[in-house]
Write a protein that holds these residues in place. Structure first.
Motif: not given
Length: 92
Positions: A35, A38, A47, A49, A64, A68, A73, A75
């Motif tokens: 990532a 954040v 997260l 990219q 990723l 996640a 989380a 992604a």
């Protein structure tokens, strides 16, 4: 402007955007990890990219998504397309 600088500037632009919306953002500068950013919004973890184009290597997307999943989380892929910011959720 070199490729690294262009990418870092884009990450900072995204960081500034989310911070202007009230999020807390941690940028992992210079890292080649899963990532780039954040993003914390309340109890939600995103997260992200970031790329200056729409190509994300499949291995980076999978890494990723795994990160996640491990941290419950979201992604998110974020890129520029014709001077517009585009994003796509890839997990969950």
């Amino acid at each position: 402007m070199n490729k690294y600088r262009k990418g870092a500037d884009f990450e900072r632009d995204i960081q500034d955007l989310y911070e202007s919306l009230g999020a807390s953002v941690i940028r992992s500068s210079g890292s080649h990890g899963s990532a780039d950013l954040v993003i914390l919004i309340g109890r939600q973890i995103i997260l992200a990219q970031c790329q200056t184009n729409d190509y994300f290597p499949p291995a980076k997307i999978e890494a990723l998504k795994e990160l996640a999943k491990k941290h419950d989380a979201v992604a998110l892929l974020i890129w520029k397309q014709e001077k517009q910011i585009v994003s796509k959720t890839v997990y969950p």
